[in-house]
Design a protein around this motif. Structure first.
Motif, PDB file in Angstrom:
ATOM      1  N   ILE A  43     -75.132 -16.832  58.441  1.00  0.00           N
ATOM      2  CA  ILE A  43     -75.985 -16.285  59.289  1.00  0.00           C
ATOM      3  C   ILE A  43     -77.215 -15.715  58.505  1.00  0.00           C
ATOM      4  O   ILE A  43     -76.893 -15.229  57.552  1.00  0.00           O
ATOM      5  N   PHE A  59     -80.260 -13.636  58.501  1.00  0.00           N
ATOM      6  CA  PHE A  59     -80.917 -12.301  59.297  1.00  0.00           C
ATOM      7  C   PHE A  59     -82.419 -12.340  58.815  1.00  0.00           C
ATOM      8  O   PHE A  59     -82.789 -11.899  57.731  1.00  0.00           O
ATOM      9  N   TRP A  91     -80.791  -4.733  58.510  1.00  0.00           N
ATOM     10  CA  TRP A  91     -79.594  -5.444  59.181  1.00  0.00           C
ATOM     11  C   TRP A  91     -78.259  -4.968  58.637  1.00  0.00           C
ATOM     12  O   TRP A  91     -77.379  -5.533  58.937  1.00  0.00           O
ATOM     13  N   ILE A 139     -74.689  -5.867  60.080  1.00  0.00           N
ATOM     14  CA  ILE A 139     -73.541  -6.930  59.373  1.00  0.00           C
ATOM     15  C   ILE A 139     -72.226  -6.057  59.081  1.00  0.00           C
ATOM     16  O   ILE A 139     -71.285  -6.951  59.379  1.00  0.00           O
ATOM     17  N   THR A 150     -73.797 -14.306  54.941  1.00  0.00           N
ATOM     18  CA  THR A 150     -74.776 -13.642  55.269  1.00  0.00           C
ATOM     19  C   THR A 150     -76.099 -13.787  54.410  1.00  0.00           C
ATOM     20  O   THR A 150     -75.957 -13.714  53.237  1.00  0.00           O
ATOM     21  N   VAL A 201     -79.792 -12.431  54.033  1.00  0.00           N
ATOM     22  CA  VAL A 201     -80.690 -11.450  54.623  1.00  0.00           C
ATOM     23  C   VAL A 201     -82.125 -11.650  53.811  1.00  0.00           C
ATOM     24  O   VAL A 201     -82.239 -11.518  52.443  1.00  0.00           O
TER      25      VAL A 201
END
Length: 280
Positions: free
Chosen positions: A34, A36, A47, A51, A60, A62
């Motif tokens: 993912i 972000f 975020w 998360i 993730t 970021v």
């Protein structure tokens, strides 16, 4: 436990060019990826709580942007190099089954990336973002009329720090209902490189991503706030995203622009429901 796992997971900062990079990415965890994408002036750390509240295990990524969050400026143009570096990053990292989650300007980048990588995406969540902000704020004004060298931009560049602080505080009050977050939002603007703040905003006003929406087939969740009214917000989102085929629009009551501050539990639930249905 989730917070502990987030902190102790392998985290590293990826610099993406030999010079100053348009972006910085903090990568953590294992699982489907993912990305972000935060908003204008906003650090990727916005975020963190989102998360921590994800249901499931994910890798993730970021993002933070040049000129903000302590990063050096890259000058102008500003938005285009950020977009291109994110495209390069996704290719270099070989990210598949990818979900994009973007807030505000991050939603613009998520839209741009989704149009480019639609076949590779598993999910797309856009939060408080419009594909053409200019049409709402300056209806009928063509992008060609907006220049870096303008009376307004020059005024902003030369504004004394105290006056700029008042502007930042005024804007922050319209972005959250949570009193203690107002100073936080203002501090992000005050810490920004001033030229990036001024010229980067010009880049955003020039954007019109509405034609690209036709290129996105991914099931998309659009989350918005009801400020200033539910009826106005619903109408605006439906009009701006009319060309997006597969979408669901959900609005958070009693929230301004930063839904993650005003209605965090609502936001977590919507993201987790979407991921459960479309990603996992």
């Amino acid at each position: 436990m989730k917070k502990l796992l987030f902190i102790v997971s392998a985290v590293f900062i990826i610099q993406l060019s030999f010079g100053q990079s348009p972006i910085q990415v903090e990568k953590s965890g294992k699982g489907n990826p993912i990305i972000f994408l935060p908003g204008f002036t906003t650090p990727g750390s916005v975020w963190e709580e989102t998360i921590e509240n994800l249901n499931g295990t994910f890798e993730t990524h970021v993002v933070s942007y040049a000129g903000f969050n302590g990063m050096e400026s890259i000058g102008t143009p500003w938005y285009a190099p950020i977009k291109q570096k994110l495209i390069d990053y996704i290719k270099e990292e070989k990210l598949t089954n990818l979900t994009l989650i973007g807030h505000s300007m991050g939603g613009n980048l998520a839209t741009d990336l989704a149009a480019h990588f639609d076949n590779e995406l598993s999910g797309l969540i856009i939060i408080e973002s419009l594909p053409c902000m200019r049409e709402l704020m300056m209806p009928g004004v063509p992008a060609s009329s907006l220049q870096y060298d303008s009376p307004y931009n020059n005024q902003m560049l030369n504004m004394p720090e105290d006056a700029f602080k008042n502007v930042a505080l005024s804007m922050a009050r319209n972005m959250t209902n949570v009193e203690e977050k107002i100073d936080v939002l203002a501090s992000w603007s005050l810490a920004a490189d001033r030229k990036t703040y001024v010229y980067g905003y010009t880049d955003l006003l020039k954007l019109d991503l509405r034609p690209q929406l036709n290129n996105i087939a991914t099931e998309t969740l659009i989350l918005g706030a009801t400020f200033p009214s539910r009826e106005m917000a619903q109408q605006t989102f439906e009009k701006q995203y009319a060309n997006l085929k597969n979408k669901t629009i959900e609005l958070a009551d009693d929230s301004k622009h930063f839904i993650m501050f005003d209605q965090p539990e609502w936001l977590y639930a919507k993201i987790n429901d979407y991921i459960a249905k479309n990603v996992q």
